[in-house]
Structures are given as C-alpha cells and as structure tokens.
Design a protein around this motif. Structure first.
Motif, mmCIF file in Angstrom:
data_model
loop_
_atom_site.group_PDB
_atom_site.id
_atom_site.type_symbol
_atom_site.label_atom_id
_atom_site.label_comp_id
_atom_site.label_asym_id
_atom_site.label_seq_id
_atom_site.Cartn_x
_atom_site.Cartn_y
_atom_site.Cartn_z
ATOM 1 N N ALA A 22 0.837 -1.190 0.000
ATOM 2 C CA ALA A 22 0.000 0.000 0.000
ATOM 3 C C ALA A 22 0.869 1.236 0.000
ATOM 4 O O ALA A 22 1.964 1.244 0.552
ATOM 5 N N GLU A 23 0.377 2.290 -0.637
ATOM 6 C CA GLU A 23 1.106 3.543 -0.627
ATOM 7 C C GLU A 23 1.135 4.094 0.787
ATOM 8 O O GLU A 23 0.282 3.817 1.622
ATOM 9 N N ARG A 24 2.141 4.941 1.025
ATOM 10 C CA ARG A 24 2.295 5.492 2.367
ATOM 11 C C ARG A 24 1.039 6.264 2.773
ATOM 12 O O ARG A 24 0.498 7.043 2.006
ATOM 13 N N ASN A 25 0.605 6.025 4.018
ATOM 14 C CA ASN A 25 -0.576 6.651 4.609
ATOM 15 C C ASN A 25 -1.894 6.180 3.982
ATOM 16 O O ASN A 25 -2.952 6.686 4.331
ATOM 17 N N ALA A 26 -1.841 5.219 3.056
ATOM 18 C CA ALA A 26 -3.058 4.735 2.421
ATOM 19 C C ALA A 26 -3.627 3.503 3.126
ATOM 20 O O ALA A 26 -4.773 3.136 2.905
ATOM 21 N N PHE A 27 -2.827 2.885 3.969
ATOM 22 C CA PHE A 27 -3.258 1.663 4.639
ATOM 23 C C PHE A 27 -3.924 2.046 5.958
ATOM 24 O O PHE A 27 -3.253 2.362 6.942
ATOM 25 N N ASP A 28 -5.248 2.021 6.008
ATOM 26 C CA ASP A 28 -5.976 2.474 7.191
ATOM 27 C C ASP A 28 -6.631 1.292 7.898
ATOM 28 O O ASP A 28 -6.373 0.118 7.600
#
Length: 388
Positions: A1-7
């Motif tokens: 996942a892209e940075r800060n996209a994995f929630d």
C-alpha cells in the motif's frame, strides 16, 4: 500500500479473513487505529501468526498491542510467534518490550527493533532472564537499529549467562550510540561458532571488537558489514583475515563483505586481498568466494585490489561497490569485469570521475543490454551516454 493509504478498513480486510496468515509484513501502519490493531494482533497470534513485521508502527502499536501479543504468545507456547520486527514504535516503553519478551520467550527467536526509542534496561534484563533457560526458544536473531539504549543497559549484557546468546546467528547493532567494545566482545564470545551475520554501523567501537571477532570461532560467519567505524585500523582488519595465526581459528570465509565509510586509508589492497583469499578456501567448492563487496570511500585502494578479487572471486562476485575509490582505474576495473563470470550484475561507481569512456563505452560488458548495471555513470566527464 502507498504510504498513509493503509488504514483501519484495509487492515481489517487483510486480517479478518478465514485464511489465518502465518506471516504479516506491513511497511506502513501509521493510519491503523491503536485499538483495532491491538484487538487484531492477539487474535492473529492465537490463530497461528508466526512472523509479524510492522513498519511505521508508531501510531498503531501501543502498549495495548504489546500486552495482547504477549498474552496470546504465552497461551500459544512453543508454537506461537517466531519473529517480531517493529519500526518506529515510539508509544512503547521499556517495560512493554520486556513484557513481550517475557510472554513470547518460548517461541520468539528473532527480534528486530528499528527507531524504537524506549528500548532500555528492562528489555535487556528480560532477554537475560527469559532466554537460555529450560523451556525458552533459542534467540537466533537480535537486530537493533537507531535505538537510544542507555549505556547502563548495554553494560548489563556483560553479565548475561553464556546460554542466552550461544545460538545467536545474526547480530546487528547499527547506530546505537551506547554500544561499546566490551559489549560487542561479550556478545561475540557468547555466540562463538554459531554467528552467521554481523553488522556494526556507525558505533563507537575500535580494534578491540575486531580482535574479539578474530579470537572467536567464525566458521559459520558469511556476512560481515562494518560501516562508519572511524576508529578501526588497517592492522586489525588485516589480522581478521590473516590465516595461520597461532592459537586462532581460520579467518571467516565470507560471502558478503561491507567495509564502507571507514577512514579513507583503513581499507588497503592487502586487506582486500586477504579477505578475498579467505573467502575462497580449498574445500568449499561452488559455495566459496565473495558475492558482494562494498569498499566505498576507500581512497587508498588501487587496481591491485581488483586483481585480488579477480583471482579469488571471479566465479562468485555479483555486486561490487567501489564508490569514491579514486585510485582504481579503467584498466583495473576492466580487468576484473573481463575475468568475472556473467553472474557479476552490478557495479557502483559513484564519485569515480577517474573512470572514463574507455571502460564505460569501450568494455563489452559495460554497455546497454550487457546484463551489467553500472551505477553512477552520469558523472562521466563526457556526460551521460545517449540511449537509443
């Protein structure tokens, strides 16, 4: 996942299925809520999770997750989590790391902590108390990087029972300001005969640590990475790779050697020659010879080093870094590339403005489509080569 996209929603999808994963490797969990992660990690460990690697763990991996992991691992016993890697877990305190060790010691054999600021005396005390005793797993890997462990905690390791670290296969102590020669020497003696990989980057150790390494059994050591050790001398490196010293084991037959960012005159042609020769002793066959050599910043190296590597490692060498080695010429580098087998696939030449088009354009293996990636060629005096 892209940075800060994995929630939290993405994390739930990954961890709530019926597959019961054995390995979870997440490079960035910064946006996963703490309570969500804590609830999941206990369930995952109970369901058979064996390897957990979490990067950018600061926001998600708090004391709650540490308690859940420790409790689940303690319930699972010897068949529980095997390897734990945490990066940037700034919410954890020393006692939290100690609790993880206490709860998971019957199965946890690999511990990696990167940029985890709370690692201290309690963690070190837990290692000494819970490993090397009946019922505990063998501690096989200990990797600490950018941790602010107090000196008193590091010095406490000197009192560790020999059994704690006797099976250690991989030891990495990178950018740990409190590391001392005494601590390194103690760990090396404890792991004599079992250590396969050692990494010391930018720590304040001297020849004393290399002498301790030379005095131990390095028969299984295959990877040695020494970077930024400004107080190490050529004499200590030469002794490390010199065979036939009275009362000492044979020098290590390495596959990977990194001697980068030492003092510019520390790595000499003689050191490279001795290391290359030691890497390919008689009897090892196809498993002999350096696969990777990094001597970046060693400005005293000459073409003689390239001849040494060609003589002993022509059939094994895959990666070579001679960045900022200003005395290596087209002729020496070209000779090595000519002699080396097709397995040589990468050469780094950053800062080597003395390497000219005679090699970069004139050697059959240095051009496009040759299978050899030469990094840093944009620094050539004639400018970057035109691509078809």
């Amino acid at each position: 996942a892209e940075r800060n996209a994995f929630d939290g929603r993405a994390f739930a999808v990954v961890t709530s299925g019926e597959d019961r994963p054995e390995v979870i490797d997440l490079s960035d969990c910064a946006n996963v809520p703490r309570e969500v992660f804590a609830a999941a990690v206990g369930r995952l460990v109970r369901d058979g999770l064996r390897v957990l690697r979490v990067g950018h763990a600061g926001r998600c991996f708090g004391p709650e997750a540490a308690r859940e992991l420790a409790a689940a691992a303690e319930e699972g016993g010897a068949g529980s989590i095997f390897a734990l890697s945490l990066g940037g877990a700034y919410l954890l305190k020393d006692e939290d790391y100690a609790a993880i060790v206490a709860g998971a010691c019957r199965s946890l054999s690999s511990i990696e902590l990167r940029a985890c600021k709370g690692v201290g005396t309690a963690f070190c005390a837990a290692l000494m108390k819970h490993y090397g005793v009946a019922g505990s797993a063998s501690l096989l890997e200990l990797q600490l990087e950018h941790v602010d462990t107090p000196t008193v905690a590091v010095e406490s390791l000197l009192a560790a029972p020999p059994n704690v670290f006797k099976n250690l296969r991989s030891l990495r102590l990178d950018h740990v300001a409190s590391i001392t020669d005494a601590a390194v020497s103690s760990l090396l003696r404890a792991a004599s005969g079992s250590l396969e990989a050692l990494s010391l980057h930018h720590v304040a150790v001297t020849d004393e640590s290399l002498e301790a390494l030379r005095q131990t059994d390095t028969g299984r050591l295959r990877s040695l990475s020494l970077r930024g050790l400004r107080d190490v001398t050529p004499a200590a490196l030469e002794a490390l790779f010199t065979p036939g010293l009275d009362g000492l084991h044979s020098p290590p037959a390495l596959r990977r050697l990194e001697l980068a960012s030492l003092h510019e005159e520390t790595v000499t042609d003689h050191v490279v020659g001795a290391a290359a020769a030691a890497s390919a002793p008689e009897g090892l066959g196809s498993g002999a010879g350096l696969v990777r050599l990094d001597v970046g910043g060693s400005s005293s190296l000459t073409d003689l080093s390239m001849e040494h590597v060609a003589r002993h490692c022509a059939g094994s060498l895959q990666e070579l870094d001679v960045g900022y080695c200003h005395c290596i010429s087209d002729k020496g580098l070209g000779y090595l590339v000519s002699v080396a087998g097709k397995q040589l696939r990468n050469i780094s030449l950053w800062g080597c403005a003395q390497i000219t088009d005679n090699f970069l354009d004139g050697h059959a293996r240095a051009g496009p489509g040759s299978g050899l990636d030469v990094e840093g060629v944009w620094m050539r005096k004639s400018g970057p080569a035109l691509q078809p």
